[in-house]
Design a protein around this motif. Structure first.
Motif, PDB file in Angstrom:
ATOM      1  N   UNK A   1       0.662  -1.105  -0.088  1.00 51.89           N
ATOM      2  CA  UNK A   1       0.028  -0.066  -0.032  1.00 51.89           C
ATOM      3  C   UNK A   1       0.988   1.346  -0.213  1.00 51.89           C
ATOM      4  N   UNK A   2       0.458   2.145  -0.715  1.00 53.03           N
ATOM      5  CA  UNK A   2       1.349   3.476  -0.946  1.00 53.03           C
ATOM      6  C   UNK A   2       0.815   4.494   0.114  1.00 53.03           C
ATOM      7  N   UNK A   3      -0.606   4.496   0.022  1.00 51.31           N
ATOM      8  CA  UNK A   3      -1.171   5.502   0.961  1.00 51.31           C
ATOM      9  C   UNK A   3      -2.765   5.188   1.418  1.00 51.31           C
ATOM     10  N   UNK A   4      -3.194   5.400   2.513  1.00 48.66           N
ATOM     11  CA  UNK A   4      -4.482   5.190   2.834  1.00 48.66           C
ATOM     12  C   UNK A   4      -5.076   6.185   3.660  1.00 48.66           C
ATOM     13  N   UNK A   5      -6.095   6.908   3.221  1.00 45.75           N
ATOM     14  CA  UNK A   5      -6.656   8.004   4.001  1.00 45.75           C
ATOM     15  C   UNK A   5      -8.289   8.050   3.775  1.00 45.75           C
ATOM     16  N   UNK A  35      -6.960  -7.029  -6.362  1.00 44.87           N
ATOM     17  CA  UNK A  35      -6.173  -7.965  -7.345  1.00 44.87           C
ATOM     18  C   UNK A  35      -6.388  -7.440  -8.640  1.00 44.87           C
ATOM     19  N   UNK A  36      -7.531  -6.579  -8.987  1.00 41.98           N
ATOM     20  CA  UNK A  36      -7.823  -6.225 -10.365  1.00 41.98           C
ATOM     21  C   UNK A  36      -7.254  -4.796 -10.346  1.00 41.98           C
ATOM     22  N   UNK A  37      -6.927  -3.938  -9.296  1.00 39.01           N
ATOM     23  CA  UNK A  37      -6.405  -2.863  -9.174  1.00 39.01           C
ATOM     24  C   UNK A  37      -4.831  -2.856  -9.446  1.00 39.01           C
ATOM     25  N   UNK A  38      -4.314  -3.831  -8.732  1.00 34.35           N
ATOM     26  CA  UNK A  38      -3.018  -4.124  -8.904  1.00 34.35           C
ATOM     27  C   UNK A  38      -2.706  -4.647 -10.319  1.00 34.35           C
ATOM     28  N   UNK A  39      -3.341  -5.384 -10.838  1.00 33.78           N
ATOM     29  CA  UNK A  39      -3.265  -6.029 -12.185  1.00 33.78           C
ATOM     30  C   UNK A  39      -3.295  -4.740 -13.312  1.00 33.78           C
ATOM     31  N   UNK A  40      -4.408  -3.945 -12.993  1.00 34.32           N
ATOM     32  CA  UNK A  40      -4.443  -2.713 -14.208  1.00 34.32           C
ATOM     33  C   UNK A  40      -3.604  -1.573 -13.660  1.00 34.32           C
ATOM     34  N   UNK A  87      -6.617  -5.248   1.901  1.00 34.61           N
ATOM     35  CA  UNK A  87      -5.891  -4.464   0.787  1.00 34.61           C
ATOM     36  C   UNK A  87      -4.889  -4.236   0.867  1.00 34.61           C
ATOM     37  N   UNK A  88      -4.091  -3.886   1.937  1.00 39.15           N
ATOM     38  CA  UNK A  88      -2.961  -3.459   2.108  1.00 39.15           C
ATOM     39  C   UNK A  88      -1.776  -4.288   1.812  1.00 39.15           C
ATOM     40  N   UNK A  89      -2.228  -5.587   1.402  1.00 40.27           N
ATOM     41  CA  UNK A  89      -1.246  -6.537   1.008  1.00 40.27           C
ATOM     42  C   UNK A  89      -0.874  -6.595  -0.425  1.00 40.27           C
ATOM     43  N   UNK A  90      -1.669  -5.754  -1.061  1.00 39.31           N
ATOM     44  CA  UNK A  90      -1.617  -5.810  -2.516  1.00 39.31           C
ATOM     45  C   UNK A  90      -0.790  -4.473  -2.922  1.00 39.31           C
ATOM     46  N   UNK A  91       0.025  -4.527  -4.056  1.00 41.78           N
ATOM     47  CA  UNK A  91       0.708  -3.196  -4.339  1.00 41.78           C
ATOM     48  C   UNK A  91      -0.237  -2.261  -5.142  1.00 41.78           C
TER      49      UNK A  91
END
Length: 340
Positions: A1-5, A35-40, A87-91
Motif C-alpha cells: 500500500x502506498x497510502x490510505x486515508x 487484485x484487479x487494481x493491482x493488475x491494471x 487490501x494493504x497486502x496488494x501493491x
C-alpha cells in the motif's frame, strides 16, 4: 500500500471502487477489487456508508432531538479499518472513505467517475446488503461504469480472502467446481450486448485469457409455441451461428491477438447463465438487450443471475463507443424480432 486515508472530497476518477460492509461477501469484493487494481495499476478506493436512523432523527422527544451518530460512525470506521488491512497486502494506491447517506445512492454517484465498481452479492444490510435487497439491482442496472458482483462462494476461492461458505448457504455448500481460465460474455445481438463484448474482450486481453462468446436459444413460449420445433430450431441454430461468427470476426478486428470461441446453448437463459458462472473466471453481461440475456437484467434475470451466480458477474452499462459503428461490415446481426 502506498497510502490510505479518508477524504470525502477526494476524486475517484479512473479508480476501482470496492463497497465495504464488514461481511464475508464484502471482504471478498475487497480482495477481488484489490487484485484487479493491482493488475491494471489503478487506484483502489474502499468506500463504506451509513445512515442515521430516521426514527431517531424525526423524534419529538427532546432527548433525541440531536442525534449523536458517533457510535454508528465508529462501527463504520472499524469495518473500513479491517478492509484496509486486507487490501494493504496488494501493491495498489489505496484510499479509504466513509460516506453518510444511502449506500446505493453513494455508489451510483461515485460510479460516474470510477473505472469499475465491485461489491459483494449480499451484505449486512447497511451497505452492500441494500444494493441487492430493498433497492434491488439499482447499482448494476444504473451505474455509469462496469459493476462486478462477487458472490460468497466465489469469494471463498480467492487467495487471501479468508472467507468460508457454510454448508446450507443458499441451499448450496462451498462450490468446488474447477474454474476454467476464460472470460465469458453473454450476447443476444443487441448493441448493449456488443458493448459488453468489447468490455469482456478488454478484460480477457488484460488477463491473458481467451474469450468465450455465449448465446442461448430459449424455449418457444406464447405465440411461438405452435411452431414445428425441430425444423425451426435447426434453422434458428444455423442463423445464430452465422451471426455469432460475424460478431466474432468483428471482435477479432479490434482484438487481433485474442483467442475467441463461440458457444450456442439451448435452454432457459437464467439457468444456463448461473451454471456457466460456476466454471468461468468471470461472466460479463450488458444492462439491456432483447430479452434472451441482458434485456431482462432490470427484472427477473437480474434477480436470478445476480442473486444465484456462482462466480463474479460483471454488468456493463451502455455507452458510446466508436468500435460499435463497424459491426455491420462483418456480416448479419440478430434481427429485431429475435428474443426470449
Amino acid at each position: 500500500m502506498r497510502n490510505a486515508d479518508e477524504r470525502r472530497s477526494e476524486s475517484v476518477n479512473g479508480a476501482i471502487i470496492a463497497g465495504v460492509d464488514g461481511s464475508d461477501q464484502g471482504m471478498g469484493a475487497v480482495v477481488w477489487a484489490a487484485r484487479e487494481a493491482e493488475r491494471r495499476k489503478l487506484p483502489l478506493h474502499l468506500v463504506t456508508a451509513y445512515t442515521v436512523p430516521v426514527f431517531a432523527a424525526s423524534s419529538l422527544d427532546a432527548g433525541y432531538a440531536t442525534v449523536d451518530d458517533s457510535v454508528i460512525r465508529e462501527g463504520a470506521e472499524a469495518v473500513l479499518k479491517q478492509a484496509i488491512t486486507k487490501a494493504s497486502t496488494y501493491d495498489v494506491d489505496l484510499h479509504a472513505r466513509i460516506e453518510t447517506g444511502d449506500a446505493s445512492g453513494v455508489l451510483l454517484e461515485l460510479s460516474a467517475e470510477a473505472a469499475m465498481m465491485v461489491v459483494g452479492s449480499r451484505g449486512k444490510g447497511g451497505f452492500v446488503g441494500r444494493l441487492l435487497g430493498s433497492v434491488s439491482s439499482a447499482l448494476p442496472a444504473h451505474a455509469k461504469c462496469p459493476t462486478v458482483v462477487v458472490p460468497l462462494c466465489a469469494a471463498s476461492r480467492l487467495p487471501d480472502a479468508d472467507v468460508d461458505v457454510p454448508n446450507g448457504h443458499d441451499n448450496d455448500g462451498p462450490d468446488q467446481s474447477p474454474v476454467r481460465p476464460v472470460v465469458t460474455v453473454g450476447v443476444d445481438g443487441s448493441e448493449h450486448a456488443r458493448m459488453a463484448s468489447l468490455e469482456a474482450a478488454e478484460l480477457a486481453t488484460r488477463r491473458g485469457l481467451p474469450l468465450e462468446v455465449l448465446c442461448t436459444l430459449p424455449p418457444f413460449t406464447g405465440s411461438l409455441a405452435w411452431v414445428p420445433a425441430p425444423l425451426d430450431r435447426e434453422a434458428l441454430h444455423e442463423d445464430l451461428l452465422e451471426q455469432l461468427e460475424a460478431g466474432k470476426q468483428w471482435l477479432s478486428s479490434h482484438f487481433p491477438d485474442l483467442e475467441i470461441s463461440l458457444k450456442l446453448l439451448d435452454g432457459p437463459p437464467v439457468e444456463l447463465l448461473i451454471e456457466e458462472s460456476r466454471t468461468v473466471e468471470i461472466l460479463v453481461l450488458g444492462t439491456r438487450g432483447r430479452g434472451g440475456f441482458a434485456g431482462m437484467l432490470l427484472g427477473s434475470t437480474s434477480q436470478g443471475v445476480l442473486h444465484h451466480a456462482k462466480g463474479p458477474v460483471m454488468i456493463v452499462p451502455d455507452k458510446e463507443d466508436p468500435r460499435l459503428a463497424d459491426r455491420d461490415k462483418f456480416g448479419p446481426m440478430v434481427s429485431d424480432d429475435f428474443g426470449g
